[in-house]
Scaffold this motif. Structure first.
Motif, PDB file in Angstrom:
ATOM      1  N   ASP A  73      40.736  47.498  35.141  1.00 53.19           N
ATOM      2  CA  ASP A  73      39.326  47.085  35.200  1.00 53.19           C
ATOM      3  C   ASP A  73      39.121  45.717  35.826  1.00 53.19           C
ATOM      4  OD1 ASP A  73      38.685  49.424  33.869  1.00 53.19           O
ATOM      5  OD2 ASP A  73      38.834  48.490  31.892  1.00 53.19           O
ATOM      6  N   TRP A  74      40.168  45.104  36.372  1.00 50.30           N
ATOM      7  CA  TRP A  74      40.044  43.741  36.875  1.00 50.30           C
ATOM      8  C   TRP A  74      38.972  43.608  37.939  1.00 50.30           C
ATOM      9  CZ3 TRP A  74      45.057  40.454  37.402  1.00 50.30           C
ATOM     10  CH2 TRP A  74      45.624  40.283  36.144  1.00 50.30           C
ATOM     11  N   GLU A  77      36.220  45.313  38.529  1.00 46.41           N
ATOM     12  CA  GLU A  77      34.880  45.369  37.961  1.00 46.41           C
ATOM     13  C   GLU A  77      34.588  44.126  37.123  1.00 46.41           C
ATOM     14  OE1 GLU A  77      37.108  47.890  37.623  1.00 46.41           O
ATOM     15  OE2 GLU A  77      36.239  49.331  39.021  1.00 46.41           O
ATOM     16  N   ASN A  78      35.583  43.673  36.346  1.00 45.02           N
ATOM     17  CA  ASN A  78      35.381  42.497  35.506  1.00 45.02           C
ATOM     18  C   ASN A  78      35.121  41.248  36.346  1.00 45.02           C
ATOM     19  OD1 ASN A  78      35.792  44.053  33.246  1.00 45.02           O
ATOM     20  ND2 ASN A  78      37.900  43.423  32.952  1.00 45.02           N
ATOM     21  N   GLU A 124      31.594  41.392  37.750  1.00 45.46           N
ATOM     22  CA  GLU A 124      30.593  41.066  36.727  1.00 45.46           C
ATOM     23  C   GLU A 124      30.531  39.560  36.476  1.00 45.46           C
ATOM     24  OE1 GLU A 124      31.167  43.270  33.120  1.00 45.46           O
ATOM     25  OE2 GLU A 124      31.237  45.177  34.198  1.00 45.46           O
TER      26      GLU A 124
END
Length: 86
Positions: free
Chosen positions: A51-52, A54-55, A58
């Motif tokens: 998920d890096w 997307e994180n 964000e």
């Protein structure tokens, strides 16, 4: 064997530690699946760094208008270079 116990407005079960270890559920996020025979608990295995992207996106969106309060600005400040003899 376990019994359902009341936890706030929900109900839960206590799973003995040896069963948690055998099923590789220690510290795992759990996925629930309702089957014909009952409820199946499965650990969710994520790939490292999955998920890096997307994180990071964000975080960058949230900080877009904000000022970076890290030390980068302090590191890039050349005022202290005046005391050096070149």
């Amino acid at each position: 064997m376990s019994m359902l116990i009341k936890i706030g407005n929900s109900q839960g079960i206590r799973i003995p530690k040896p069963i948690i270890k055998q099923a590789k559920l220690e510290g795992a996020q759990i996925e629930f699946e309702v089957t014909e025979r009952g409820l199946l608990l499965k650990p969710i295995h994520k790939r490292p760094r999955e998920d890096w992207k997307e994180n990071i996106h964000e975080i960058l969106q949230a900080k877009r208008e904000g000022k970076d309060e890290g030390i980068l600005e302090e590191l890039l400040n050349d005022d202290d270079l005046e005391i050096w003899e070149w």
